[in-house]
Design a protein around this motif. Structure first.
Motif, PDB file in Angstrom:
ATOM      1  N   ARG A 190      40.999  41.451  23.028  1.00 60.72           N
ATOM      2  CA  ARG A 190      40.900  40.519  21.929  1.00 60.72           C
ATOM      3  C   ARG A 190      39.921  39.385  22.247  1.00 60.72           C
ATOM      4  N   GLY A 219      31.634  37.754  19.769  1.00 57.57           N
ATOM      5  CA  GLY A 219      31.354  37.347  18.400  1.00 57.57           C
ATOM      6  C   GLY A 219      30.693  35.985  18.352  1.00 57.57           C
ATOM      7  N   THR A 222      47.737  38.754  13.282  1.00 57.25           N
ATOM      8  CA  THR A 222      46.615  39.251  14.091  1.00 57.25           C
ATOM      9  C   THR A 222      45.384  38.390  13.783  1.00 57.25           C
ATOM     10  N   PRO A 223      44.363  38.388  14.663  1.00 60.37           N
ATOM     11  CA  PRO A 223      43.171  37.572  14.403  1.00 60.37           C
ATOM     12  C   PRO A 223      42.488  38.002  13.098  1.00 60.37           C
ATOM     13  N   PRO A 224      41.834  37.062  12.414  1.00 55.99           N
ATOM     14  CA  PRO A 224      41.159  37.400  11.158  1.00 55.99           C
ATOM     15  C   PRO A 224      40.207  38.572  11.325  1.00 55.99           C
ATOM     16  N   SER A 250      35.825  36.702  14.109  1.00 54.25           N
ATOM     17  CA  SER A 250      34.752  37.084  15.007  1.00 54.25           C
ATOM     18  C   SER A 250      33.689  37.876  14.255  1.00 54.25           C
ATOM     19  N   ALA A 297      42.665  47.957   1.584  1.00 55.08           N
ATOM     20  CA  ALA A 297      42.974  46.790   2.413  1.00 55.08           C
ATOM     21  C   ALA A 297      42.188  45.573   1.949  1.00 55.08           C
ATOM     22  N   VAL A 300      36.551  33.441   6.857  1.00 48.90           N
ATOM     23  CA  VAL A 300      37.860  32.983   7.321  1.00 48.90           C
ATOM     24  C   VAL A 300      37.823  32.679   8.814  1.00 48.90           C
ATOM     25  N   TRP A 337      48.584  40.982   8.467  1.00 47.81           N
ATOM     26  CA  TRP A 337      47.700  39.880   8.092  1.00 47.81           C
ATOM     27  C   TRP A 337      48.015  38.563   8.794  1.00 47.81           C
ATOM     28  N   LEU A 392      40.172  51.496   3.589  1.00 48.54           N
ATOM     29  CA  LEU A 392      39.521  50.200   3.821  1.00 48.54           C
ATOM     30  C   LEU A 392      39.377  49.410   2.531  1.00 48.54           C
ATOM     31  N   LEU A 429      41.719  44.584   8.813  1.00 49.37           N
ATOM     32  CA  LEU A 429      40.813  45.541   8.172  1.00 49.37           C
ATOM     33  C   LEU A 429      40.556  46.740   9.080  1.00 49.37           C
TER      34      LEU A 429
END
Lengths: 115, 244
Positions: free
Chosen positions: A2, A9, B213-215, B80, A59, B77, B210, A56, B219
């Motif tokens: 993570r 990023g 977990t991290p933004p 990353s 979602a 939002v 949602w 997707l 997805l």
């Protein structure tokens, strides 16, 4: 994992992300035409590639309707998306569906029925 | 970017103007439909922190609408950037399948020409190209691809640079235009059971994950929505290899 993704990023930044997505997307789009000529995907890969957008996009639809930052919230967007769903059932064209979704949400807010 | 085939057939008069098969009118109608989407992309991209120039650059560099929305959605939002890229690429996997389906009908041209065909391949151009006679598929891909490209870039610029004129996007319900557009893109899959199952599973996974977990991660996890369908198909067809 993570934290690795998160720190990468930060290094990449928005423009880097745009360029990475652009390069990766071109690779996906051009693979067929460049390598092309009569070749087909392995059955399992083909099946996953065909199904993946549905998972997707669904979602993205529910999160776009209900997400508020990292929480979930029911507000005027839900009215708009339900109106858009009704428009889809009436086989309205894409642009009309989007306009109805926005208009129903705007109207709900203007009438003070929901935030 | 959408796959608005109904919009494509909505201009019978232009079909007559175009000498052969109404391709010109069809391309213009699709381009206009996509442009409506592009304006809201431009607005949202700037809202997510890109400069207007970066927003236009993103439409030129990526030219695949849904994945662009996914990326700026994650950036917006505070997620990353790499998560946004991965989400966008997962969304674009379908374009690999489109390219594979079209490849046999495309000429064995120079590499640059093939790359350009790939670049112009999006939902709309692929759908129109695959819908008619194969010998003419390359022409349809290019005509619709170029028309959509012009509409998409121009509309992005309009939304990105003119967004201030529109004012607060929520006042016009533009935040709901987002999920409404995704729903419209999703619609073709909802007509058949496998698509409905993976859509329902993907939506459920995204909502269930949602808040914790991290933004952007929900997805990615939503991609697992295809698993129930694959498992069910494996059970009902124990030897899929015999088909190939």
């Amino acid at each position: 994992m993570r934290s690795t993704v998160a720190s990468l990023g930060v290094v990449v930044g928005p423009v880097g992300a745009v360029l990475l997505l652009g390069l990766g997307t071109l690779a996906l789009k051009a693979a067929g035409p460049v390598l092309g000529a009569g070749r087909t995907l392995p059955p399992l890969v083909d099946r996953v590639a065909r199904l993946l957008p549905s998972a997707l996009l669904a979602a993205l639809t529910v999160s776009g309707t209900l997400a508020a930052g990292t929480t979930l919230r029911i507000d005027a967007r839900l009215v708009g998306v339900l109106a858009a769903a009704a428009a889809l059932r009436w086989r309205a064209p894409f642009a009309v569906v989007v306009l109805i979704g926005a208009a129903a949400t705007a109207a709900t807010r203007a009438l003070g029925l929901a935030p | 970017m959408a796959a608005p085939m109904p919009a494509a057939s909505s201009s019978p008069s232009s079909a007559r103007r175009d000498g052969r098969d109404g391709l010109g009118g069809q391309a213009v109608a699709i381009s206009l439909a996509v442009a409506a989407f592009g304006v809201s992309y431009g607005v949202l991209a700037v809202g997510a922190g890109l400069t207007p120039a970066q927003a236009v650059l993103s439409s030129v560099a990526v030219f695949a609408g849904a994945s662009q929305f996914a990326l700026v959605g994650v950036l917006g939002v505070g997620g990353s950037a790499l998560t946004g890229v991965l989400g966008g690429l997962l969304l674009n996997l379908r374009l690999l399948a489109f390219g594979a389906a079209l490849a046999p009908h495309l000429p064995r041209a120079r590499l640059a020409r093939r790359l350009l065909d790939g670049y112009l391949l999006i939902d709309e151009s692929a759908a129109v190209a695959l819908a008619g006679p194969p010998r003419d598929a390359a022409r349809r891909l290019r005509v619709v691809g170029v028309a959509v490209w012009v509409g998409w870039i121009a509309a992005t610029a309009l939304g990105a640079y003119g967004g201030d004129l529109i004012g607060e996007p929520t006042r016009w319900g533009l935040d709901a235009a987002f999920p409404a557009a995704f729903l419209a893109l999703l619609a073709p899959w909802l007509r058949e059971r496998p698509g409905r199952v993976s859509a329902a599973a993907g939506a459920a996974i995204a909502l269930a994950t949602w808040t914790w977990t991290p933004p952007g991660v929900p997805l990615l996890l939503a991609a697992l929505g295809v698993v129930p369908v694959l498992l069910a198909e494996r059970r009902t067809r124990p030897a899929p290899r015999s088909e190939a």
